[in-house]
Design a protein around this motif. Structure first.
Motif: not given
Length: 507
Positions: A233-234, A238-239, A399-403
């Motif tokens: 979530x953090x 930020x993204x 691919x990335x750690x995000x939502x």
């Protein structure tokens, strides 16, 4: 009754006097049929002056001569003599092998060890034989018992459950326990009972320990998952922040470029107008000087006429350019108008919201189901679809750690039943639809109240339209907050954002 038969019903403990805890000598039976050694009864008479049965507490008025003439318990006497005979004639080795003898079969008249007696019991014709356990076996078993605290050279034999005290064969307080009808059991039985209680308690404690450990592991796992989602979530925030800032910068750059273009275009127009006016001013100044010189000079009549023609031409040229109006008219100037929708969005939703999620989404629509993962940057990642027993399972890798959001469609790109997204109220200005929804709440009946840009509507639990609560002329304008404030009558309060007031409606 023979000794062989009696041994079947008697325990070795039955051959011991309850007072002295020794094997009976000259056993005498009182009228209550309880048996004691003659010597022990005489000791009681000498100490207390009367006899009270230690087991049933029945009192007797007897003399020493009466004690001598009490009836002897012949069965006990006969069994004691038989046991003493068996013990005295015990050989050094088993009658069948070379092991130490531990039992005596009164039917076979044989001394046998523990192994031979087990084989003896295996034969159906021998399994009901009366067996006597030799004293040596008792002594060997007693080696495991603790020593008496009052007589360290003696093993504990009895335990009073009432007094919570142990006793060996030399302890005299156990006699009082018998006389007071306390519950007295052997130390071995007491140890078995307490060990059984300890075992059961340990089992319960181990079970509780296992459950607590499982719960601790579950909490640790939940904490780990929470911290992982917190990190995701953090990162997503930020993204999202960088995306919003980038978009704002891009829009700001476009606005600044437009502003620069407006300035350059306006500067060109202004410069051209200034040059034209300055040229006309120069011409007018020259004509003025020439006209003033013709004052009082009749010879300059023709020149004056040409001057007049020239000044008239300048005036007509200025009139054609609407010179007078251009000075009176306020020129167009740039002005920045902030986006109200962006302000409303930031006030209402901010840059996003945090929610807790859980559960499984199943897709049950029949067709060619496709699914794709997309992140906040618009990047997409394909997923694989598996169908089994009416359920679709999607698998994919981010691919990335995000939502990441999953878009699910069937073959004709229509909405898939069971998809994470479901439209419950359509878009539109007519009643039953919303345009710019601002908020919703639930009343006491479970009905849903939805506020949109300029109206307030009531739906049932399945979001079926019931009615419009406000009227068109009530002046609702972006009602961002709503709350049911009473049941009888049913009233709902609305925070009217644009109008800066709060309205209450009865529905």
């Amino acid at each position: 009754m023979s000794a062989k038969t009696d041994l079947t019903f008697f325990d070795k403990k039955d051959l011991e006097c309850p007072i002295c805890q020794q094997r009976f000598t000259n056993p005498k039976a009182l009228e209550c049929l309880h048996t004691y050694c003659l010597r022990c009864l005489q000791d009681l008479m000498r100490k207390h002056g009367k006899i009270r049965c230690p087991k049933c507490c029945k009192a007797y008025t007897l003399t020493n001569d009466d004690l001598e003439h009490l009836k002897c318990n012949e069965t006990i006497r006969f069994l004691v003599e038989f046991v003493e005979k068996v013990e005295s004639e015990k050989p050094e080795t088993c009658s069948r092998c070379g092991n130490h003898p531990q039992h005596y079969c009164s039917e076979c008249e044989m001394y046998m060890c523990r192994q031979c007696i087990q084989q003896h019991k295996m034969f159906p014709t021998l399994e009901n034989h009366s067996l006597y356990t030799l004293d040596t076996d008792v002594e060997e078993q007693d080696q495991d018992l603790p020593n008496c605290q009052n007589h360290p050279d003696k093993k504990m034999k009895d335990y009073c459950c009432t007094c919570k005290r142990t006793a060996c064969e030399d302890c005299k307080h156990i006699v009082r326990c018998y006389m007071n009808q306390h519950k007295v059991i052997s130390v071995k039985i007491a140890l078995n009972e307490i060990n059984q209680t300890v075992t059961e308690t340990v089992k319960i404690a181990e079970d509780i320990k296992g459950k607590l450990k499982d719960r601790l592991d579950a909490i640790t796992k939940e904490k780990s998952e929470f911290e992982s989602n917190l990190k995701l979530s953090r990162t997503a925030i930020e993204i999202h922040e960088s995306i919003v800032i980038r978009k704002v910068k891009e829009e700001t750059k476009v606005l600044m470029e437009n502003l620069t273009q407006m300035y350059e275009e306006q500067s060109k127009v202004t410069d051209r107008q200034v040059k034209s006016i300055e040229s006309k001013l120069t011409q007018v100044h020259s004509l003025l000087d020439a006209i003033k010189k013709t004052m009082n000079k009749l010879t300059e009549t023709e020149n004056l006429a040409s001057y007049q023609t020239a000044i008239t031409a300048v005036r007509n040229d200025a009139a054609a350019d609407e010179l007078d109006k251009s000075f009176a008219k306020t020129r167009n100037s740039p002005k920045f108008i902030p986006s109200q929708k962006l302000t409303e969005l930031m006030n209402h939703e901010g840059v996003g919201k945090l929610i807790t999620v859980g559960g499984v989404h199943n897709v049950y629509d029949v067709g060619q189901v496709t699914a794709a993962l997309s992140n906040l940057l618009g990047e997409k990642s394909a997923t694989l679809i598996a169908h089994k027993q009416g359920e679709y399972t999607t698998t994919g890798r981010c691919k990335l750690e995000e939502v990441w959001h999953m878009d699910i469609t069937d073959g004709d790109m229509s909405h898939v039943i069971g998809s994470p997204v479901r439209i419950i109220v359509g878009t539109g200005e007519e009643d039953g639809k919303v345009l710019g929804p601002c908020g919703f709440t639930k009343d006491m009946d479970g009905n849903i109240i939805v506020s949109s840009n300029h109206k307030l509507q009531l739906f049932d639990q399945n979001f079926k339209f019931i009615k419009r609560i406000d009227n068109k002329d009530d002046g609702l304008d972006t009602p961002l907050g709503i709350a049911v404030i009473s049941e009888k009558p049913r009233r709902v309060a609305v925070a009217n954002h644009r109008a800066n007031n709060v309205k209450i409606f009865i529905y």
